[in-house]
Design an enzyme around this catalytic site. Structure first.
Site, PDB file in Angstrom:
ATOM      1  N   ARG A  19      15.713  30.897  48.190  1.00 24.42           N
ATOM      2  CA  ARG A  19      16.134  32.269  47.906  1.00 24.42           C
ATOM      3  C   ARG A  19      16.761  32.316  46.523  1.00 24.42           C
ATOM      4  O   ARG A  19      17.423  31.375  46.115  1.00 24.42           O
ATOM      5  CB  ARG A  19      17.192  32.689  48.942  1.00 24.42           C
ATOM      6  CG  ARG A  19      16.690  33.654  49.972  1.00 24.42           C
ATOM      7  CD  ARG A  19      17.635  33.809  51.134  1.00 24.42           C
ATOM      8  NE  ARG A  19      18.970  34.308  50.789  1.00 24.42           N
ATOM      9  CZ  ARG A  19      19.896  34.575  51.701  1.00 24.42           C
ATOM     10  NH1 ARG A  19      19.644  34.401  52.984  1.00 24.42           N
ATOM     11  NH2 ARG A  19      21.078  35.012  51.348  1.00 24.42           N
ATOM     12  N   LYS A  39      24.716  32.511  60.534  1.00 20.14           N
ATOM     13  CA  LYS A  39      24.569  33.827  61.185  1.00 20.14           C
ATOM     14  C   LYS A  39      23.098  34.097  61.536  1.00 20.14           C
ATOM     15  O   LYS A  39      22.780  34.457  62.658  1.00 20.14           O
ATOM     16  CB  LYS A  39      25.094  34.947  60.261  1.00 20.14           C
ATOM     17  CG  LYS A  39      26.557  34.798  59.873  1.00 20.14           C
ATOM     18  CD  LYS A  39      27.045  35.957  59.036  1.00 20.14           C
ATOM     19  CE  LYS A  39      26.401  36.058  57.650  1.00 20.14           C
ATOM     20  NZ  LYS A  39      26.663  34.918  56.756  1.00 20.14           N
ATOM     21  N   ARG A  96      18.632  25.254  51.730  1.00 21.41           N
ATOM     22  CA  ARG A  96      17.821  26.135  52.577  1.00 21.41           C
ATOM     23  C   ARG A  96      16.516  26.531  51.888  1.00 21.41           C
ATOM     24  O   ARG A  96      16.486  26.841  50.699  1.00 21.41           O
ATOM     25  CB  ARG A  96      18.603  27.407  52.910  1.00 21.41           C
ATOM     26  CG  ARG A  96      17.719  28.462  53.593  1.00 21.41           C
ATOM     27  CD  ARG A  96      18.483  29.654  54.070  1.00 21.41           C
ATOM     28  NE  ARG A  96      19.381  30.178  53.062  1.00 21.41           N
ATOM     29  CZ  ARG A  96      20.391  31.000  53.314  1.00 21.41           C
ATOM     30  NH1 ARG A  96      20.634  31.355  54.553  1.00 21.41           N
ATOM     31  NH2 ARG A  96      21.153  31.430  52.340  1.00 21.41           N
ATOM     32  N   ARG A 129      30.907  43.879  55.533  1.00 18.61           N
ATOM     33  CA  ARG A 129      31.282  42.809  54.624  1.00 18.61           C
ATOM     34  C   ARG A 129      32.549  43.125  53.847  1.00 18.61           C
ATOM     35  O   ARG A 129      32.976  42.349  53.005  1.00 18.61           O
ATOM     36  CB  ARG A 129      30.152  42.612  53.613  1.00 18.61           C
ATOM     37  CG  ARG A 129      29.380  41.346  53.828  1.00 18.61           C
ATOM     38  CD  ARG A 129      28.281  41.362  52.804  1.00 18.61           C
ATOM     39  NE  ARG A 129      27.881  40.026  52.465  1.00 18.61           N
ATOM     40  CZ  ARG A 129      26.904  39.378  53.074  1.00 18.61           C
ATOM     41  NH1 ARG A 129      26.255  39.914  54.063  1.00 18.61           N
ATOM     42  NH2 ARG A 129      26.595  38.179  52.675  1.00 18.61           N
ATOM     43  N   ARG A 178      29.102  33.893  45.587  1.00 21.62           N
ATOM     44  CA  ARG A 178      29.018  34.474  46.946  1.00 21.62           C
ATOM     45  C   ARG A 178      30.194  34.019  47.801  1.00 21.62           C
ATOM     46  O   ARG A 178      30.745  34.807  48.577  1.00 21.62           O
ATOM     47  CB  ARG A 178      27.697  34.048  47.604  1.00 21.62           C
ATOM     48  CG  ARG A 178      26.494  34.780  47.043  1.00 21.62           C
ATOM     49  CD  ARG A 178      25.187  34.117  47.435  1.00 21.62           C
ATOM     50  NE  ARG A 178      24.964  34.078  48.863  1.00 21.62           N
ATOM     51  CZ  ARG A 178      24.038  33.310  49.443  1.00 21.62           C
ATOM     52  NH1 ARG A 178      23.261  32.534  48.708  1.00 21.62           N
ATOM     53  NH2 ARG A 178      23.885  33.322  50.745  1.00 21.62           N
TER      54      ARG A 178
HETATM   55  P1  AP5 Z   1      21.736  30.619  57.932  1.00 22.38           P
HETATM   56  O1  AP5 Z   1      21.594  30.808  59.400  1.00 22.38           O
HETATM   57  O2  AP5 Z   1      20.642  31.098  57.066  1.00 22.38           O
HETATM   58  O3  AP5 Z   1      23.167  31.139  57.445  1.00 22.38           O
HETATM   59  P2  AP5 Z   1      23.688  32.599  57.165  1.00 22.38           P
HETATM   60  O4  AP5 Z   1      25.075  32.676  57.683  1.00 22.38           O
HETATM   61  O5  AP5 Z   1      22.715  33.611  57.678  1.00 22.38           O
HETATM   62  O6  AP5 Z   1      23.736  32.551  55.587  1.00 22.38           O
HETATM   63  P3  AP5 Z   1      23.274  33.603  54.515  1.00 22.38           P
HETATM   64  O7  AP5 Z   1      23.159  32.846  53.233  1.00 22.38           O
HETATM   65  O8  AP5 Z   1      22.066  34.346  54.977  1.00 22.38           O
HETATM   66  O9  AP5 Z   1      24.506  34.531  54.511  1.00 22.38           O
HETATM   67  P4  AP5 Z   1      24.869  35.607  53.514  1.00 22.38           P
HETATM   68  O10 AP5 Z   1      25.794  36.390  54.349  1.00 22.38           O
HETATM   69  O11 AP5 Z   1      25.382  35.128  52.229  1.00 22.38           O
HETATM   70  O12 AP5 Z   1      23.454  36.288  53.137  1.00 22.38           O
HETATM   71  P5  AP5 Z   1      22.827  37.696  53.444  1.00 22.38           P
HETATM   72  O13 AP5 Z   1      21.380  37.539  53.514  1.00 22.38           O
HETATM   73  O14 AP5 Z   1      23.551  38.367  54.555  1.00 22.38           O
HETATM   74  O15 AP5 Z   1      21.959  29.056  57.690  1.00 22.38           O
HETATM   75  C1  AP5 Z   1      22.087  28.533  56.377  1.00 22.38           C
HETATM   76  C2  AP5 Z   1      21.414  27.157  56.291  1.00 22.38           C
HETATM   77  O16 AP5 Z   1      22.101  26.237  57.133  1.00 22.38           O
HETATM   78  C3  AP5 Z   1      19.950  27.142  56.753  1.00 22.38           C
HETATM   79  O17 AP5 Z   1      19.241  26.219  55.973  1.00 22.38           O
HETATM   80  C4  AP5 Z   1      20.032  26.664  58.199  1.00 22.38           C
HETATM   81  O18 AP5 Z   1      18.856  26.009  58.603  1.00 22.38           O
HETATM   82  C5  AP5 Z   1      21.241  25.736  58.155  1.00 22.38           C
HETATM   83  N1  AP5 Z   1      22.032  25.764  59.394  1.00 22.38           N
HETATM   84  C6  AP5 Z   1      22.347  26.858  60.145  1.00 22.38           C
HETATM   85  N2  AP5 Z   1      23.109  26.506  61.203  1.00 22.38           N
HETATM   86  C7  AP5 Z   1      23.287  25.161  61.095  1.00 22.38           C
HETATM   87  C8  AP5 Z   1      23.997  24.202  61.878  1.00 22.38           C
HETATM   88  N3  AP5 Z   1      24.659  24.555  62.993  1.00 22.38           N
HETATM   89  N4  AP5 Z   1      23.989  22.917  61.472  1.00 22.38           N
HETATM   90  C9  AP5 Z   1      23.316  22.539  60.360  1.00 22.38           C
HETATM   91  N5  AP5 Z   1      22.618  23.399  59.574  1.00 22.38           N
HETATM   92  C10 AP5 Z   1      22.600  24.680  59.941  1.00 22.38           C
HETATM   93  O19 AP5 Z   1      23.232  38.508  52.113  1.00 22.38           O
HETATM   94  C11 AP5 Z   1      22.630  38.199  50.874  1.00 22.38           C
HETATM   95  C12 AP5 Z   1      23.129  39.143  49.812  1.00 22.38           C
HETATM   96  O20 AP5 Z   1      22.739  40.495  50.146  1.00 22.38           O
HETATM   97  C13 AP5 Z   1      24.651  39.235  49.643  1.00 22.38           C
HETATM   98  O21 AP5 Z   1      25.152  38.234  48.793  1.00 22.38           O
HETATM   99  C14 AP5 Z   1      24.829  40.646  49.072  1.00 22.38           C
HETATM  100  O22 AP5 Z   1      24.519  40.656  47.692  1.00 22.38           O
HETATM  101  C15 AP5 Z   1      23.757  41.437  49.799  1.00 22.38           C
HETATM  102  N6  AP5 Z   1      24.295  42.033  51.028  1.00 22.38           N
HETATM  103  C16 AP5 Z   1      23.965  41.711  52.304  1.00 22.38           C
HETATM  104  N7  AP5 Z   1      24.678  42.449  53.176  1.00 22.38           N
HETATM  105  C17 AP5 Z   1      25.491  43.233  52.448  1.00 22.38           C
HETATM  106  C18 AP5 Z   1      26.498  44.184  52.782  1.00 22.38           C
HETATM  107  N8  AP5 Z   1      26.812  44.435  54.056  1.00 22.38           N
HETATM  108  N9  AP5 Z   1      27.147  44.819  51.763  1.00 22.38           N
HETATM  109  C19 AP5 Z   1      26.827  44.568  50.486  1.00 22.38           C
HETATM  110  N10 AP5 Z   1      25.913  43.664  50.096  1.00 22.38           N
HETATM  111  C20 AP5 Z   1      25.242  42.999  51.061  1.00 22.38           C
HETATM  112 MG    MG Z   2      21.520  35.111  56.808  1.00 23.92          MG
END
Ligand code: AP5
Ligand code: MG
Length: 204
Positions: free
Chosen positions: A151, A13, A121, A87, A162
């Protein structure tokens, strides 16, 4: 056009959001990034968020909804791209009351590759640039030279939690938005460029 990016942790994402923000001139709103900024600044929201994020759990809805309302207000008239929000069904319903969502792009990635992507990552402490460890030469950020770190929620046991939270609470949103007729599934298994090309076919 206002867009929601859906997808499991590690689906890509954030990677796609950066490209979409530039190409389509959207305001990128990542709830995860906002929480991490708060944690760095050690605000009240940040300290509360940390206690949930480190366990791989969702931050409570009232806190999350508040930070999203502020971010949407800051976006003003600009079209936005939501990454990591909503989410769960309650967040989606609240979002519907706030704004009109035009399209939901669900990045679909096989579960087997998610853990490797997340655990490998590394993120820059300064500019937020992220990359897989295999693509890095040492621990310096290729963009700004600062340190690339893991992270705190990217360790394997937290990642398991997660992914479970995603299946239980977030995956049902695929059906929620499918029923509204605004969901598009995009294959997230290709390279970042290939995935972006797929998104381009959807958005034009
Ligand atoms: P990346 O692009 O970073 O993936 P992502 O989908 O953004 O993954 P996240 O881990 O950020 O998602 P998340 O939803 O768990 O975390 P968030 O920060 O929102 O890519 C991942 C890796 O793969 C990277 O190394 C990248 O280089 C690689 N990659 C990407 N695309 C690729 C491809 N095509 N091929 C190969 N490699 C690739 O949330 C974190 C925490 O915050 C949650 O767990 C929760 O506790 C809290 N939180 C956030 N939002 C909410 C909400 N709405 N409600 C409640 N709690 C929340
Ligand atoms: Mg992300």
């Amino acid at each position: 056009m206002n867009i929601v990016l859906l997808g499991a942790p590690g689906a890509g994402k954030g990677t796609q959001a950066l490209r979409m923000e530039e190409r389509y001139k959207l305001k990128h709103i990542s709830t995860g990034d906002i929480f991490r900024q708060h944690m760095r600044r050690q605000t009240e929201v940040g300290n509360l968020a940390r206690s949930y994020i480190k366990k791989g759990q969702l931050v409570p809805d009232d806190v999350t909804l508040k930070i999203v309302s502020i971010a949407l207000e800051e976006a003003g008239n600009k079209d936005f791209l939501l990454d990591g929000f909503p989410r769960n069904t309650r967040q989606a319903e609240m979002l519907d009351e706030l704004v009109k969502i035009d399209k939901v792009i669900n990045i679909d990635v096989d579960k087997a590759v998610l853990t490797d992507r997340i655990c490998g990552r590394r993120s820059c402490v300064e500019c937020g640039y992220t990359a897989h460890i295999s693509a890095l030469n040492g621990s310096a950020c290729p963009k700004c030279g600062c340190e690339m770190v893991q992270r705190m929620d990217d360790r394997e046991d937290t990642v398991r939690d997660r992914l479970r939270v995603y299946e239980e609470q977030t995956a049902p949103l695929i059906e929620y938005y499918g029923a509204k007729g605004i969901l598009v599934n995009v294959d997230g298994m290709g390279s970042p460029e290939e995935v972006f090309a797929e998104i381009g076919k959807v958005l034009g």
